[in-house]
Write a protein that holds these residues in place. Structure first.
Motif, mmCIF file in Angstrom:
data_model
loop_
_atom_site.group_PDB
_atom_site.id
_atom_site.type_symbol
_atom_site.label_atom_id
_atom_site.label_comp_id
_atom_site.label_asym_id
_atom_site.label_seq_id
_atom_site.Cartn_x
_atom_site.Cartn_y
_atom_site.Cartn_z
ATOM 1 N N ALA A 1 -32.371 29.471 -33.931
ATOM 2 C CA ALA A 1 -31.586 28.242 -33.966
ATOM 3 C C ALA A 1 -31.221 27.859 -35.398
ATOM 4 O O ALA A 1 -30.133 27.341 -35.650
ATOM 5 C CB ALA A 1 -32.375 27.118 -33.304
ATOM 6 N N ASP A 2 -32.128 28.116 -36.317
ATOM 7 C CA ASP A 2 -31.889 27.843 -37.736
ATOM 8 C C ASP A 2 -32.891 28.666 -38.541
ATOM 9 O O ASP A 2 -33.577 29.524 -37.984
ATOM 10 C CB ASP A 2 -32.021 26.342 -38.043
ATOM 11 N N GLU A 3 -32.957 28.406 -39.834
ATOM 12 C CA GLU A 3 -33.869 29.167 -40.681
ATOM 13 C C GLU A 3 -35.153 28.409 -40.977
ATOM 14 O O GLU A 3 -35.847 28.703 -41.960
ATOM 15 C CB GLU A 3 -33.174 29.564 -41.990
ATOM 16 N N SER A 4 -35.494 27.487 -40.105
ATOM 17 C CA SER A 4 -36.763 26.788 -40.279
ATOM 18 C C SER A 4 -37.911 27.736 -39.962
ATOM 19 O O SER A 4 -37.750 28.743 -39.256
ATOM 20 C CB SER A 4 -36.830 25.564 -39.362
ATOM 21 N N GLU A 5 -39.090 27.406 -40.480
ATOM 22 C CA GLU A 5 -40.259 28.242 -40.258
ATOM 23 C C GLU A 5 -40.553 28.408 -38.776
ATOM 24 O O GLU A 5 -40.849 29.512 -38.299
ATOM 25 C CB GLU A 5 -41.455 27.615 -40.974
ATOM 26 N N GLU A 6 -40.465 27.311 -38.027
ATOM 27 C CA GLU A 6 -40.783 27.353 -36.598
ATOM 28 C C GLU A 6 -39.798 28.231 -35.838
ATOM 29 O O GLU A 6 -40.188 29.033 -34.973
ATOM 30 C CB GLU A 6 -40.782 25.935 -36.010
ATOM 31 N N ALA A 7 -38.495 28.099 -36.156
ATOM 32 C CA ALA A 7 -37.472 28.878 -35.456
ATOM 33 C C ALA A 7 -37.611 30.365 -35.775
ATOM 34 O O ALA A 7 -37.476 31.220 -34.895
ATOM 35 C CB ALA A 7 -36.082 28.382 -35.833
ATOM 36 N N LEU A 8 -37.884 30.684 -37.028
ATOM 37 C CA LEU A 8 -38.042 32.088 -37.405
ATOM 38 C C LEU A 8 -39.245 32.719 -36.720
ATOM 39 O O LEU A 8 -39.177 33.847 -36.215
ATOM 40 C CB LEU A 8 -38.190 32.208 -38.928
ATOM 41 N N ARG B 1 -30.775 38.833 -35.651
ATOM 42 C CA ARG B 1 -31.336 37.899 -34.681
ATOM 43 C C ARG B 1 -32.007 36.719 -35.393
ATOM 44 O O ARG B 1 -31.977 35.596 -34.906
ATOM 45 C CB ARG B 1 -32.351 38.602 -33.790
ATOM 46 N N LEU B 2 -32.634 36.990 -36.517
ATOM 47 C CA LEU B 2 -33.303 35.923 -37.266
ATOM 48 C C LEU B 2 -32.308 35.092 -38.065
ATOM 49 O O LEU B 2 -32.581 33.937 -38.402
ATOM 50 C CB LEU B 2 -34.341 36.520 -38.219
ATOM 51 N N GLY B 3 -31.155 35.692 -38.421
ATOM 52 C CA GLY B 3 -30.226 35.022 -39.305
ATOM 53 C C GLY B 3 -30.841 34.818 -40.680
ATOM 54 O O GLY B 3 -30.594 33.820 -41.357
ATOM 55 N N PRO C 1 -38.767 28.137 -49.982
ATOM 56 C CA PRO C 1 -39.326 26.795 -50.173
ATOM 57 C C PRO C 1 -38.753 25.782 -49.200
ATOM 58 O O PRO C 1 -39.420 24.847 -48.782
ATOM 59 C CB PRO C 1 -38.940 26.471 -51.624
ATOM 60 N N THR C 2 -37.481 25.983 -48.801
ATOM 61 C CA THR C 2 -36.855 25.055 -47.852
ATOM 62 C C THR C 2 -37.606 25.057 -46.529
ATOM 63 O O THR C 2 -37.804 24.020 -45.905
ATOM 64 C CB THR C 2 -35.380 25.439 -47.599
ATOM 65 N N ASN C 3 -38.071 26.245 -46.085
ATOM 66 C CA ASN C 3 -38.806 26.335 -44.836
ATOM 67 C C ASN C 3 -40.051 25.452 -44.894
ATOM 68 O O ASN C 3 -40.393 24.756 -43.927
ATOM 69 C CB ASN C 3 -39.247 27.773 -44.561
ATOM 70 N N TYR C 4 -40.730 25.487 -46.019
ATOM 71 C CA TYR C 4 -41.984 24.734 -46.143
ATOM 72 C C TYR C 4 -41.738 23.243 -46.298
ATOM 73 O O TYR C 4 -42.479 22.422 -45.774
ATOM 74 C CB TYR C 4 -42.799 25.270 -47.325
ATOM 75 N N SER C 5 -40.674 22.879 -47.042
ATOM 76 C CA SER C 5 -40.417 21.465 -47.203
ATOM 77 C C SER C 5 -40.022 20.819 -45.887
ATOM 78 O O SER C 5 -40.377 19.676 -45.598
ATOM 79 C CB SER C 5 -39.311 21.252 -48.254
ATOM 80 N N GLU C 6 -39.276 21.588 -45.037
ATOM 81 C CA GLU C 6 -38.907 21.060 -43.732
ATOM 82 C C GLU C 6 -40.139 20.799 -42.889
ATOM 83 O O GLU C 6 -40.240 19.800 -42.180
ATOM 84 C CB GLU C 6 -37.985 22.049 -43.013
ATOM 85 N N ARG C 7 -41.125 21.734 -42.967
ATOM 86 C CA ARG C 7 -42.324 21.572 -42.156
ATOM 87 C C ARG C 7 -43.171 20.394 -42.649
ATOM 88 O O ARG C 7 -43.727 19.644 -41.871
ATOM 89 C CB ARG C 7 -43.147 22.871 -42.195
ATOM 90 N N SER C 8 -43.271 20.231 -43.978
ATOM 91 C CA SER C 8 -44.129 19.192 -44.523
ATOM 92 C C SER C 8 -43.601 17.806 -44.258
ATOM 93 O O SER C 8 -44.331 16.830 -44.208
ATOM 94 C CB SER C 8 -44.301 19.402 -46.033
ATOM 95 N N THR C 9 -42.264 17.698 -44.060
ATOM 96 C CA THR C 9 -41.675 16.374 -43.812
ATOM 97 C C THR C 9 -41.491 16.096 -42.338
ATOM 98 O O THR C 9 -41.047 15.026 -41.954
ATOM 99 C CB THR C 9 -40.304 16.273 -44.510
ATOM 100 N N SER C 10 -41.796 17.106 -41.475
ATOM 101 C CA SER C 10 -41.602 16.914 -40.027
ATOM 102 C C SER C 10 -42.803 16.195 -39.420
ATOM 103 O O SER C 10 -43.865 16.153 -39.991
ATOM 104 C CB SER C 10 -41.389 18.257 -39.341
#
Length: 229
Positions: free
Chosen positions: A130-137, A194-196, A220-229
């Motif tokens: 769905a996106d390049e977030s840690e969870e989606a990957l 598939r991962l994009g 780093p974007t993957n981690y910052s998204e997780r820390s603010t979620s």
């Protein structure tokens, strides 16, 4: 002078006799225990004992066949896929020869196109991340692992520092890929698509390693998204 009874020179072991039963089932297809015993010079009780063991092991199975005239269906025995596999195969040589012919006819690009189509079929039905977030990957990586496992691979998904890693412990096409690297290259391309997301092949079974590792670096974007979620 020809020996009229060479079988009497030595009594075959249980394993040897069972191998003879397997080989005869392979040649004759569905056959009754009595016919099999007659072929091998075994008593009915003796051959049924071996057949019972083969059925229990899953290398043989029973099937009822109705005789040409009247009468009850007769129990026949035949090999299962597992039983036929006991005699080996030469699929790798055939596959290598086919890819060699494809390269000769259409050049390297034809092999790459075939390799990509093969991998796309393996992961068919898996939607891009769905996106390049840690969870989606990680979710898409696990779906890719499940699809590969269904096709004879042995893949696990784990973490290594700031990365997700797909670790392939067994590859059913390793010997073919050793001759045609396009298979490995196509696999990496399809996984990345598939991962994009960018991926890094770190190790390969075809290069003598005991495992194939595909590294999915987390930015780093993957981690910052997780820390603010």
């Amino acid at each position: 002078m020809k020996d009229p009874a060479p079988r009497r020179r030595s009594r075959p072991s249980e394993g040897d006799t069972r191998e003879q039963v397997l080989a005869t089932l392979l040649k004759l297809g569905p056959v009754t225990a009595n016919d099999l015993g007659s072929r091998l010079g075994l008593s009915a009780a003796g051959v049924r004992r071996h057949l019972d063991i083969l059925v229990e092991e899953g290398t043989a199975e029973t099937v009822d066949r109705r005789p040409s005239g009247r009468g009850r269906p007769a129990k026949h025995f035949r090999l299962t896929d597992s039983g036929r596999a006991q005699f080996g195969h030469d699929y790798d040589t055939l596959a290598n020869s086919a890819l060699d012919a494809l390269r000769e006819a259409g050049g390297p690009e034809a092999v790459r196109r075939f390799a990509r189509q093969h991998v796309e079929k393996v992961v068919e039905g898996i939607a891009p991340a769905a996106d390049e977030s840690e969870e989606a990957l990680e979710e898409t990586a696990r779906q890719l692992a499940e699809a590969l496992n269904e096709h004879g691979y042995a893949v696990t998904v784990g973490r290594a520092g700031r990365s997700i890693q797909l670790c392939k412990h067994h590859c059913p096409v390793a010997s073919v890929a050793a001759e045609h690297s396009e298979l490995c290259e196509a696999e990496q391309e399809v996984i990345a698509a598939r991962l994009g997301h960018h991926v890094q092949p770190l190790a390969s079974i075809t290069d003598g390693h005991g495992i194939c590792t595909t590294n999915i670096p987390l930015t780093p974007t993957n981690y910052s998204e997780r820390s603010t979620s």
